[in-house]
Design a protein around this motif. Structure first.
Motif, PDB file in Angstrom:
ATOM      1  N   UNK A 376       0.831  -1.202   0.000  1.00 39.92           N
ATOM      2  CA  UNK A 376       0.000   0.000   0.000  1.00 39.92           C
ATOM      3  C   UNK A 376       0.864   1.250   0.000  1.00 39.92           C
ATOM      4  N   UNK A 377       0.412   2.291  -0.683  1.00 37.32           N
ATOM      5  CA  UNK A 377       1.127   3.573  -0.612  1.00 37.32           C
ATOM      6  C   UNK A 377       1.274   4.010   0.842  1.00 37.32           C
ATOM      7  N   UNK A 381       7.304   7.092   1.308  1.00 37.40           N
ATOM      8  CA  UNK A 381       7.700   6.355   0.118  1.00 37.40           C
ATOM      9  C   UNK A 381       8.383   5.023   0.351  1.00 37.40           C
ATOM     10  N   UNK A 446      10.151   0.036  -1.632  1.00 37.04           N
ATOM     11  CA  UNK A 446       9.678   1.309  -2.170  1.00 37.04           C
ATOM     12  C   UNK A 446       8.183   1.233  -2.472  1.00 37.04           C
ATOM     13  N   UNK A 447       7.455   2.214  -1.988  1.00 44.63           N
ATOM     14  CA  UNK A 447       6.020   2.289  -2.289  1.00 44.63           C
ATOM     15  C   UNK A 447       5.706   3.706  -2.736  1.00 44.63           C
ATOM     16  N   UNK A 448       4.515   3.878  -3.241  1.00 44.67           N
ATOM     17  CA  UNK A 448       4.086   5.213  -3.656  1.00 44.67           C
ATOM     18  C   UNK A 448       4.033   6.116  -2.423  1.00 44.67           C
ATOM     19  N   UNK A 449       4.633   7.293  -2.532  1.00 42.68           N
ATOM     20  CA  UNK A 449       4.718   8.210  -1.400  1.00 42.68           C
ATOM     21  C   UNK A 449       3.434   9.032  -1.311  1.00 42.68           C
ATOM     22  N   UNK A 453       1.171  12.451  -3.250  1.00 45.41           N
ATOM     23  CA  UNK A 453       0.125  11.887  -4.120  1.00 45.41           C
ATOM     24  C   UNK A 453      -1.008  12.857  -4.418  1.00 45.41           C
TER      25      UNK A 453
END
Lengths: 501, 488
Positions: A376-377, A381, A446-449, A453
């Motif tokens: 998950x975001x 990040x 690493x994930x969506x920051x 967003x």
């Protein structure tokens, strides 16, 4: 209710019977270097009603908790599993697999067990007439034990004032393993906790209405010992019955042995989205010369990370990683789904490793290629995940005709034992981390920051709208200039361009 | 792209002549390019733990193995294609008989296993040949005989062909081969098929469809349309363009036209009704019925053979997939973001979900389908069918919710048909900037993707997102130019 308390020392360390003092149900002795195992056997009708109801739905249920603190295991308490909360379950009726009762009760007793129903959250184990595996497997990496300790205090200790009981239950927090085993045939629950090999005082108290047996034992090598057997000698006392300990010596066949070497596991940098876990084994020599042996690693990987069985099927690739082959992987493993839609706990896999052949013993490595799911975001990040150490052992084939009847310290249903033939002996390699003090490795995924967003939705919409408008504008130009019919004027257009060139 | 015949210095022109004046040199070099890549793939796969062969090829061949054992190809996870593909690859499961020695057996087994790549590469060559045929045939229509004369005349009248602009009429074969080389000698195309991707099959199907339409083989066109939609869904976007293109004038179908024109003069039927009646020509009905019948009967057959998994994997999967993994699509970051946030609506009261939360990705199909199935065919199909098909495919891929480099092959197959009349060839600067920007857009994205995938840096925002939007806008600009060209 019966209780068995065992102190186990290494070979050659025995104590004098006279050093044990037995008085009104309490045994006291000297401080010794020993592992301790407590086993409480409780008949089902002595259990709290909610647990009774739960076990009524089970044919067998084994919960095995293994601490992520490294510990030294000694004969005969050797069976190892990856650190974490393991569960093996066979429902009494198939319909139970779709019921959430088990998961609800687990949550009540252990706190945060993140399962819904066996069918959704568990994996199935392969079963045939030779193996005695449970039907379902579940694993969770970290389980906070305080809810269980509170629950056990409430149910096991007769009153709040019973201080010694509370202290004993509290000490579960330091246990290296805790096993809760039930099967419908014995109709009893065995609760077994073991504490690591270290300096400890010999001390045991009997519980009211319970037969309590105390052993102060050490591994031994009696003369008539067969190669597949281990020997034990020491002192046994039944509290409240015996006035002094009686000496004992016995031998039994054991499927779990000590390879007397160690390994560590670490991640190769950079980890990216396809991390490689490198196992470093201290020795490439099999633990015994008498049998064919081969090193194996058994993984329970949480759903954040997985192995691709197709990648692990190419011999050239496997050889380059010092692997022989993938012997088992729980099915199915979705190769695409993100972590947040995956309901299954993760996957179990058994890899056969390939030890380089050298004259003298030396350390070696094997690399296990793994893949991360999208998580998950999150703010910042990245998200840390933990990858548990595998259980590493040499699997050796015992001689034809060797039988392994249950022994007093045996554990069955470990997830991997059912994947081998009944004559296989597991020589365990001790996990000893080189970095850090836990039997886990941390990966920064690493994930969506989410901090950044804010503009994604609007920006994407704007870009799409811009692109779309530009094309529609060009289309409009075409339609307004020449309609949708084919152009009779094409010839003149063409001659114009001809001139240009 | 090396094949522009416009810039013909003496050296280039002699090379041009050598390569394109006869068919053999071009097709031989296209064949050799693929043969060398295929042999190289065998060498790399046998000697390196890093494989040349695409993972998809292993999926296809695994599925073929299941089929050879009488099982369903969908027993192989991630097999999301028509069973026909697995059937076509059945030879990859064949092995040498017992009469062969171990070395010979190994060679034979490897050859059988590679037969699928041979099939895909052969499909490339056939697609290239069809491109040449379509260019030589001409895409617009003087009567067949006239055209033939014209082509022959051109062929006799010298090989230069350089200055002659093609405006939909026939093209000299040498020049046609030069443009077909954009596909045939394209290293990207050759690599993708020798790595074992099945896109070459789509190329040949789609090009054959266009060839059948242009040569008025309507029943064949219907069969090909039905088959290609069954194969990969997206070719359904060609149906409106083809139907729109095949008007009565074009197909010169007197039996249909004369009664309708006579009725218009004699009665007072409403003009809308008359228009509709005029629109429903026999060839259109023929195309609709054959394509639909082909598509449906293939699906019924596959459903009868393999049941629900066939429907789930080949079609329904595309409805339920999340597409959260990074790819070229402009929607990708948004899809990742929203796919992770949907399961948690219970925590937030409904008041906190304002209109701003309107999910743009759920409307993504609108611009995509508007462009590729309605607006572009309406404006372009009658003027220039190949360019319309190119623009539709380009729009479909560019506006799709998921986009990988294999999808680029879908439109690349039409490039040789469009480029002769394009602004990109007329203006060198424009052509080079389009190519440069297209490559740069991908390059930037790939660099961000590498940092994420292999170095573990969180480049989702802003890097990957900005790169995918940049690439998207570059593609939109190119598409706009193509549309403009198609309307001329």
């Amino acid at each position: 209710m019966r209780e068995r308390i065992t102190f186990v020392q290494k070979q050659g360390n025995s104590i004098e019977p006279t050093t044990l003092k037995i008085k009104s149900g309490v045994l006291n002795g000297p401080e010794i270097q020993a592992a301790r195992e407590d086993r409480l056997t409780i008949a089902v009708d002595e259990l709290p009603t909610d647990l009774q109801a739960l076990l009524g739905t089970a044919h067998e249920l084994h919960i095995r908790y293994v601490s992520s603190q490294p510990y030294e295991a000694i004969t005969p308490l050797l069976a190892r599993l990856p650190p974490g909360f393991h569960l093996f379950y066979t429902p009494a009726r198939e319909a139970e697999a779709t019921s959430s009762a088990l998961c609800l009760t687990l949550n009540k007793v252990f706190g945060n067990v993140q399962c819904e129903t066996p069918q959704e959250s568990f994996t199935t184990l392969p079963r045939d007439r030779f193996t005695h595996s449970a039907a379902y497997q579940y694993y969770q990496q970290s389980v906070d034990f305080s809810p269980f300790i509170e629950y056990a205090k409430q149910k096991l200790c007769s009153s709040v004032k019973d201080q010694s009981c509370a202290i004993r239950v509290d000490s579960l927090a330091e246990a290296s393993t805790l096993d809760i085993s039930y099967d419908a045939i014995s109709h009893a629950v065995k609760l077994t906790a073991a504490w690591p090999y270290q300096k400890r005082e010999v001390h045991a108290t009997s519980r009211p209405q319970a037969r309590t047996e105390v052993g102060v034992l050490n591994s031994d090598r009696p003369g008539h010992l067969e190669p597949h057997e281990v020997g034990i000698s020491g002192l046994l006392t039944v509290l409240g019955q015996d006035e002094k300990p009686s000496a004992t010596m016995f031998a039994f066949a054991s499927r779990h042995r000590d390879a007397e070497s160690s390994f560590s596991a670490e991640l190769l940098e950079p980890t990216g989205l396809h991390p490689t876990l490198q196992l470093k084994l201290e020795s490439n020599k099999p633990p015994t010369e008498d049998a064919y042996c081969s090193p194996h690693a058994y993984f329970t990987l949480p759903k954040t990370i997985f192995a691709d069985r197709h990648q692990l099927s190419d011999d050239l690739f496997l050889t380059s990683k010092n692997l022989t082959g993938l012997r088992y992987i729980s099915q199915p493993v979705d190769l695409e789904a993100p972590e947040y839609v995956e309901k299954r706990w993760g996957s179990a896999l058994l890899l056969e490793l390939s030890a380089p052949e050298h004259e003298k013993s030396e350390s070696w490595t094997a690399q296990v290629p793994l893949h991360l799911r999208y998580l998950s975001p999150a703010e910042g990040g990245d998200t840390d995940i933990e990858v548990p150490y595998p259980a590493v052992f040499w699997a050796c084939a015992a001689e034809e005709g060797t039988k392994f009847p249950n022994n007093p310290f045996e554990k069955v249903n470990l997830g991997y034992d059912g994947l081998f033939g009944p004559r296989t002996v597991f020589w365990h390699v001790e996990p000893r981390p080189e970095i850090g003090s836990q039997l886990t490795n941390t990966i920064k995924v690493p994930v969506l920051d989410t901090d950044k967003a804010e503009w994604v939705s609007g920006g994407t919409g704007l870009a799409v709208l811009l692109g779309f408008a530009w094309i529609v504008w060009k289309l409009f130009g075409v339609l307004s200039k020449s309609g949708y019919q084919s152009q009779p004027a094409q010839a003149t257009e063409a001659s114009k361009t001809k001139k240009k060139q | 792209m090396a094949a522009s015949p416009a810039d013909s210095t003496a050296v280039k022109s002699s090379l041009f002549n050598a390569l394109f004046s006869r068919p053999l040199p071009l097709y031989l070099s296209a064949f050799l390019l693929r043969a060398i890549l295929l042999l190289y793939s065998l060498w790399q796969d046998a000697n390196s733990p890093v494989k040349y062969t695409d993972i998809d090829y292993l999926v296809f061949t695994d599925a073929a193995r299941f089929v050879s054992r009488g099982e369903s190809p969908y027993a192989r996870e991630t097999y999301r294609y028509t069973p026909i593909l697995a059937w076509l690859l059945l030879p990859t499961t064949w092995t040498a008989g017992a009469q062969w020695g171990p070395l010979a057996a190994k060679v034979i087994n490897t050859a059988w296993f590679s037969s699928g790549k041979v099939l895909f590469a052969a499909a490339d060559l056939v697609a290239g040949w069809l491109i040449e045929r379509v260019l030589v045939m001409g895409t617009d229509f003087p009567a067949q005989e006239e055209k033939k004369k014209e082509t022959e005349g051109e062929e006799k009248g010298g090989k230069t062909g350089g200055g002659k602009s093609n405006d939909g009429t026939a093209m000299a074969p040498s020049r046609a081969r030069a443009f077909a080389a954009i596909w045939l000698l394209n290293p990207m195309v050759a690599t993708i098929s020798t790595r074992g991707s099945s896109e070459g099959l789509l190329g040949v199907l789609v090009m054959a469809l266009l060839w059948a339409v242009l040569s008025r083989r309507i029943t064949l066109a219907g069969l090909l349309l039905g088959l290609s939609v069954h194969f990969k869904i997206y070719p359904f976007i060609y149906a409106p363009a083809i139907v729109w293109w095949m008007d009565a004038e074009r197909l010169a179908d007197d039996r249909i036209r004369s009664p309708s024109s006579s009725s218009s003069s004699s009665t007072s039927t409403s003009s809308l009704f008359r228009k509709m009646k005029n629109f429903l020509t026999l060839p259109r009905l023929n195309l609709a019925i054959t394509s639909l019948a082909t598509f449906l009967s293939l699906n019924f057959l596959m459903y009868a053979l393999y049941g629900q998994p066939f429907l789930q994997e080949t079609y329904l999967h595309h409805v339920t997939r999340i597409d959260h993994r990074h790819n070229f699509s402009p929607y990708n970051t948004q899809l990742y973001l929203s796919s992770a946030s949907t399961p948690l609506p219970t925590s937030s009261p409904s008041a906190t979900a304002p209109l701003g939360q309107l999910k743009i990705e759920s409307l993504a199909f609108l611009p995509q389908l508007l462009l590729s199935t309605i607006l572009i065919p309406l404006a372009l199909a009658k003027k220039d069918l190949p360019t319309s098909l190119l623009a539709q495919t380009f729009a479909f891929v560019t506006f799709n919710k998921v986009c990988t480099s294999q999808y680029f092959l879908w439109y690349m197959v039409f490039l040789p048909l469009y480029l002769p009349r394009s602004s990109f060839l007329r203006s060198k600067r424009m052509g080079l900037s389009a190519l440069g920007l297209w490559v740069l857009g991908q390059g930037l994205w790939l660099q961000q993707g590498f940092e994420l995938e292999f170095l573990g840096r969180s480049t989702f925002l802003p890097g990957l997102w900005a790169a995918s939007l940049g690439f998207f806008l570059v593609n939109c600009w190119i598409l706009g130019v193509i549309v403009g060209d198609g309307g001329r």
